[in-house]
Design a protein around this motif. Structure first.
Motif, PDB file in Angstrom:
ATOM      1  N   GLY A  50     -12.104 -56.123 -54.060  1.00 19.44           N
ATOM      2  CA  GLY A  50     -11.018 -55.564 -54.858  1.00 19.44           C
ATOM      3  C   GLY A  50      -9.934 -56.592 -55.134  1.00 19.44           C
ATOM      4  N   ARG A  51      -9.571 -57.355 -54.112  1.00 16.77           N
ATOM      5  CA  ARG A  51      -8.531 -58.372 -54.285  1.00 16.77           C
ATOM      6  C   ARG A  51      -8.972 -59.452 -55.270  1.00 16.77           C
ATOM      7  N   ASP A  52     -10.199 -59.927 -55.125  1.00 18.84           N
ATOM      8  CA  ASP A  52     -10.673 -60.983 -56.019  1.00 18.84           C
ATOM      9  C   ASP A  52     -10.822 -60.483 -57.454  1.00 18.84           C
ATOM     10  N   ALA A  53     -11.317 -59.244 -57.631  1.00 22.74           N
ATOM     11  CA  ALA A  53     -11.450 -58.686 -58.978  1.00 22.74           C
ATOM     12  C   ALA A  53     -10.079 -58.514 -59.626  1.00 22.74           C
ATOM     13  N   ARG A 122     -17.597 -66.563 -58.676  1.00 25.38           N
ATOM     14  CA  ARG A 122     -18.949 -66.805 -58.174  1.00 25.38           C
ATOM     15  C   ARG A 122     -19.252 -65.883 -56.988  1.00 25.38           C
ATOM     16  N   TRP A 123     -18.265 -65.706 -56.078  1.00 23.49           N
ATOM     17  CA  TRP A 123     -18.458 -64.820 -54.933  1.00 23.49           C
ATOM     18  C   TRP A 123     -18.673 -63.379 -55.412  1.00 23.49           C
ATOM     19  N   LEU A 124     -17.876 -62.925 -56.364  1.00 23.50           N
ATOM     20  CA  LEU A 124     -17.999 -61.564 -56.877  1.00 23.50           C
ATOM     21  C   LEU A 124     -19.347 -61.322 -57.546  1.00 23.50           C
ATOM     22  N   GLU A 125     -19.857 -62.319 -58.234  1.00 19.81           N
ATOM     23  CA  GLU A 125     -21.136 -62.170 -58.928  1.00 19.81           C
ATOM     24  C   GLU A 125     -22.338 -62.281 -57.983  1.00 19.81           C
ATOM     25  N   GLU A 126     -22.268 -63.197 -57.035  1.00 22.20           N
ATOM     26  CA  GLU A 126     -23.431 -63.507 -56.205  1.00 22.20           C
ATOM     27  C   GLU A 126     -23.532 -62.680 -54.933  1.00 22.20           C
ATOM     28  N   THR A 127     -22.438 -62.080 -54.494  1.00 19.18           N
ATOM     29  CA  THR A 127     -22.440 -61.305 -53.261  1.00 19.18           C
ATOM     30  C   THR A 127     -22.746 -59.849 -53.573  1.00 19.18           C
ATOM     31  N   LEU A 129     -22.914 -55.943 -51.947  1.00 22.94           N
ATOM     32  CA  LEU A 129     -22.434 -55.100 -50.865  1.00 22.94           C
ATOM     33  C   LEU A 129     -23.168 -53.767 -50.912  1.00 22.94           C
ATOM     34  N   LEU A 130     -23.417 -53.199 -49.748  1.00 28.53           N
ATOM     35  CA  LEU A 130     -24.050 -51.886 -49.674  1.00 28.53           C
ATOM     36  C   LEU A 130     -22.961 -50.844 -49.894  1.00 28.53           C
ATOM     37  N   ALA A 131     -23.119 -50.071 -50.963  1.00 33.03           N
ATOM     38  CA  ALA A 131     -22.070 -49.136 -51.356  1.00 33.03           C
ATOM     39  C   ALA A 131     -22.683 -47.827 -51.836  1.00 33.03           C
ATOM     40  N   PRO A 132     -21.869 -46.771 -51.869  1.00 35.25           N
ATOM     41  CA  PRO A 132     -22.378 -45.511 -52.430  1.00 35.25           C
ATOM     42  C   PRO A 132     -22.876 -45.739 -53.850  1.00 35.25           C
ATOM     43  N   ASP A 133     -23.949 -45.070 -54.192  1.00 36.24           N
ATOM     44  CA  ASP A 133     -24.523 -45.183 -55.531  1.00 36.24           C
ATOM     45  C   ASP A 133     -23.658 -44.401 -56.507  1.00 36.24           C
ATOM     46  N   LEU A 134     -22.833 -45.107 -57.265  1.00 34.60           N
ATOM     47  CA  LEU A 134     -21.913 -44.468 -58.202  1.00 34.60           C
ATOM     48  C   LEU A 134     -22.647 -43.842 -59.382  1.00 34.60           C
ATOM     49  N   PRO A 155     -23.442 -55.719 -56.891  1.00 32.65           N
ATOM     50  CA  PRO A 155     -22.590 -56.908 -56.930  1.00 32.65           C
ATOM     51  C   PRO A 155     -21.166 -56.553 -56.506  1.00 32.65           C
ATOM     52  N   ALA A 156     -20.536 -57.437 -55.800  1.00 32.06           N
ATOM     53  CA  ALA A 156     -19.197 -57.184 -55.266  1.00 32.06           C
ATOM     54  C   ALA A 156     -18.205 -56.792 -56.361  1.00 32.06           C
ATOM     55  N   TRP A 157     -18.327 -57.375 -57.554  1.00 34.45           N
ATOM     56  CA  TRP A 157     -17.369 -57.044 -58.615  1.00 34.45           C
ATOM     57  C   TRP A 157     -17.469 -55.581 -59.028  1.00 34.45           C
TER      58      TRP A 157
END
Length: 171
Positions: A50-53, A122-127, A129-134, A155-157
């Protein structure tokens, strides 16, 4: 922004040391918005996403290079519109980053702000995260062993952007 330094803080070639003030200010604003919203623990990967986005949105929306003098309240509507769910934020970031990188290559001047923005992107695109399926079907229910419904690697973003948008709303 260039910072002229003296003594041991000069770069090895004897030039000026660039301090990434625009990026650091964008990151500070994003961090304050997220902390105020109290949506995630500041130590979580979701918080970082969230901070990086948000920082990328803030940094890249500063088209006139005035970020250090910007008044946050006057920019909230712009940031809200850029982070809305139905917007093409990822494409917008790619286009702005490509333009800034091209300008930096043409000028030949190192840009520490852009370097940090590029690392965050790059971190937002390449990382992932396991998250609820929106995009899961509402009312589909959780599978056995899933407490909060289905989860997917994303993707983190895609996780950070709605978190940042909500933080702006709560401000």
């Amino acid at each position: 922004m260039q910072y002229e330094s003296r003594g041991n803080t000069e770069d090895p070639q004897g030039g000026e040391l660039a301090v990434p003030m625009a990026w650091l200010y964008a990151e500070y604003i994003a961090d304050e918005l997220l902390r105020t919203g109290d949506l995630m623990p500041p130590t979580s990967f979701e918080y970082r996403a969230g901070r990086d986005a948000l920082a990328l949105t803030i940094f890249l929306s500063d088209s006139r290079g005035e970020l250090s003098g910007i008044r946050v309240i006057t920019q909230l509507e712009t940031w809200l519109s850029l982070t809305e769910y139905d917007q093409i934020w990822q494409e917008w970031v790619r286009e702005r980053m490509d333009l800034l990188l091209e300008d930096a290559a043409v000028s030949g001047t190192p840009n520490s702000d852009l370097d940090l923005a590029e690392l965050a992107w790059r971190w937002l695109e390449e990382t992932e995260l396991l998250a609820p399926d929106l995009d899961a079907v509402p009312g589909g229910g959780a599978l056995p062993g899933e407490e909060d419904g289905p989860k997917v690697w994303t993707p983190a973003w895609r996780l950070g952007l709605p978190l940042g948008h909500l933080a702006i709303h709560l401000f």
